[in-house]
Scaffold this motif. Structure first.
Motif, PDB file in Angstrom:
ATOM      1  N   GLU A  49       0.826  -1.211   0.000  1.00 57.69           N
ATOM      2  CA  GLU A  49       0.000   0.000   0.000  1.00 57.69           C
ATOM      3  C   GLU A  49       0.860   1.261   0.000  1.00 57.69           C
ATOM      4  OE1 GLU A  49      -2.569  -0.956   3.312  1.00 57.69           O
ATOM      5  OE2 GLU A  49      -3.971  -2.041   1.988  1.00 57.69           O
ATOM      6  N   GLU A  97       1.909   1.815  -3.356  1.00 62.21           N
ATOM      7  CA  GLU A  97       0.748   1.909  -4.251  1.00 62.21           C
ATOM      8  C   GLU A  97       0.724   0.777  -5.280  1.00 62.21           C
ATOM      9  OE1 GLU A  97       0.567   5.916  -5.783  1.00 62.21           O
ATOM     10  OE2 GLU A  97       0.255   6.759  -3.780  1.00 62.21           O
ATOM     11  N   ILE A  98       1.043  -0.419  -4.803  1.00 60.56           N
ATOM     12  CA  ILE A  98       1.001  -1.627  -5.631  1.00 60.56           C
ATOM     13  C   ILE A  98      -0.353  -2.293  -5.401  1.00 60.56           C
ATOM     14  CG2 ILE A  98       2.021  -3.914  -6.045  1.00 60.56           C
ATOM     15  CD1 ILE A  98       3.954  -1.649  -6.750  1.00 60.56           C
ATOM     16  N   PRO A  99      -1.148  -2.458  -6.447  1.00 61.09           N
ATOM     17  CA  PRO A  99      -2.455  -3.095  -6.259  1.00 61.09           C
ATOM     18  C   PRO A  99      -2.321  -4.596  -6.002  1.00 61.09           C
ATOM     19  CG  PRO A  99      -2.088  -2.634  -8.580  1.00 61.09           C
ATOM     20  CD  PRO A  99      -0.915  -2.049  -7.830  1.00 61.09           C
ATOM     21  N   TYR A 100      -3.297  -5.132  -5.271  1.00 63.55           N
ATOM     22  CA  TYR A 100      -3.375  -6.569  -5.040  1.00 63.55           C
ATOM     23  C   TYR A 100      -4.842  -6.982  -5.059  1.00 63.55           C
ATOM     24  CZ  TYR A 100      -4.419  -5.285  -0.195  1.00 63.55           C
ATOM     25  OH  TYR A 100      -4.985  -4.748   0.934  1.00 63.55           O
ATOM     26  N   TRP A 101      -5.075  -8.276  -5.255  1.00 63.88           N
ATOM     27  CA  TRP A 101      -6.415  -8.803  -5.397  1.00 63.88           C
ATOM     28  C   TRP A 101      -6.560 -10.086  -4.589  1.00 63.88           C
ATOM     29  CZ3 TRP A 101      -3.239  -6.947  -9.127  1.00 63.88           C
ATOM     30  CH2 TRP A 101      -3.699  -5.903  -9.929  1.00 63.88           C
ATOM     31  N   THR A 107     -11.207  -9.408  -6.587  1.00 65.61           N
ATOM     32  CA  THR A 107     -11.634  -8.159  -5.950  1.00 65.61           C
ATOM     33  C   THR A 107     -10.402  -7.375  -5.494  1.00 65.61           C
ATOM     34  OG1 THR A 107     -13.597  -9.316  -5.132  1.00 65.61           O
ATOM     35  CG2 THR A 107     -13.100  -7.161  -4.154  1.00 65.61           C
ATOM     36  N   PRO A 108     -10.240  -6.139  -5.981  1.00 70.38           N
ATOM     37  CA  PRO A 108      -9.061  -5.343  -5.604  1.00 70.38           C
ATOM     38  C   PRO A 108      -9.015  -5.063  -4.099  1.00 70.38           C
ATOM     39  CG  PRO A 108     -10.229  -4.327  -7.457  1.00 70.38           C
ATOM     40  CD  PRO A 108     -11.098  -5.427  -6.927  1.00 70.38           C
ATOM     41  N   GLY A 109      -7.804  -5.149  -3.531  1.00 70.11           N
ATOM     42  CA  GLY A 109      -7.579  -4.795  -2.130  1.00 70.11           C
ATOM     43  C   GLY A 109      -8.163  -5.758  -1.115  1.00 70.11           C
ATOM     44  N   GLU A 110      -8.557  -6.933  -1.548  1.00 70.93           N
ATOM     45  CA  GLU A 110      -9.151  -7.907  -0.630  1.00 70.93           C
ATOM     46  C   GLU A 110      -8.227  -9.104  -0.430  1.00 70.93           C
ATOM     47  OE1 GLU A 110     -12.027  -7.662   1.171  1.00 70.93           O
ATOM     48  OE2 GLU A 110     -12.103  -5.608   0.397  1.00 70.93           O
ATOM     49  N   LEU A 151      -0.769 -10.362  -6.689  1.00 68.89           N
ATOM     50  CA  LEU A 151      -0.346  -9.127  -7.337  1.00 68.89           C
ATOM     51  C   LEU A 151       0.283  -9.482  -8.665  1.00 68.89           C
ATOM     52  CD1 LEU A 151       2.974  -8.027  -5.777  1.00 68.89           C
ATOM     53  CD2 LEU A 151       1.486  -9.478  -4.445  1.00 68.89           C
ATOM     54  N   SER A 162       2.506  -8.441 -16.002  1.00 71.39           N
ATOM     55  CA  SER A 162       1.257  -9.141 -15.662  1.00 71.39           C
ATOM     56  C   SER A 162       1.432 -10.604 -15.286  1.00 71.39           C
ATOM     57  CB  SER A 162       0.221  -8.990 -16.786  1.00 71.39           C
ATOM     58  OG  SER A 162      -0.141  -7.639 -16.900  1.00 71.39           O
TER      59      SER A 162
END
Length: 165
Positions: free
Chosen positions: A119, A122-126, A131-134, A147, A152
């Motif tokens: 976080e 600012e690296i997104p994760y799923w 679902t993003p951020g879960e 991630l 990709s």
């Protein structure tokens, strides 16, 4: 029917005098099932931008880069833990498919701290469904997130208990 004592004595003498016969007998005896003991060695990924992807693994996952033993051009190698490594291999064309089932998985005893690190960067994760951020909670109690590196490739990070060195 069992061999007589006399036949047994003659067989023993033959094996003593004829080591080649003993070897032949041993080689033709039924073989037992082979048990293999494996140690995870490395995970290799083909990438097109070796610098960008390699820098990502160093910065985000904080993996330590090690030199390639013979071919420094086109490769970047990283230590995951102990002798376990990640090998990045530069290719001009890399298939680009969204295959989450094909992924590198690393386990940490402190998933919460790792998520805070992501976080901050600012690296997104799923989670597994996407679902993003879960965080996914598996039936066995293990928490996991996913991630993507800059090309990709999926990476799973979980908190499965392992012997840690």
């Amino acid at each position: 029917m069992f061999p007589s004592l006399d036949q047994t004595t003659r067989l023993k003498k033959c094996f003593v005098r004829c080591p080649l016969l003993l070897l032949l007998f041993a080689l033709t005896a039924p073989l037992s099932a082979q048990e293999f003991s494996f140690t995870y060695d490395h995970f290799a990924l083909e990438v097109s931008d070796l610098k960008d992807v390699g820098d990502y693994y160093a910065r985000v996952l904080k993996l330590r880069e090690i030199p390639h033993p013979s071919e420094p051009e086109g490769f970047r190698w990283f230590v995951i833990q102990g002798n376990t490594q990640l090998h990045l291999i530069r290719k001009d064309t890399v298939p680009e498919e969204n295959r989450k089932s094909e992924h590198l998985c690393l386990s940490t005893s402190d998933l919460k701290t790792f998520i805070s690190h992501l976080e901050k960067l600012e690296i997104p994760y799923w989670d597994w469904p996407g679902t993003p951020g879960e965080i996914t909670l598996r039936a066995d109690g293990v928490q996991q997130i996913y991630l993507k590196d800059p090309e990709s490739n999926w990476i799973e990070i979980n908190d499965a208990p392992h012997h840690r060195e």
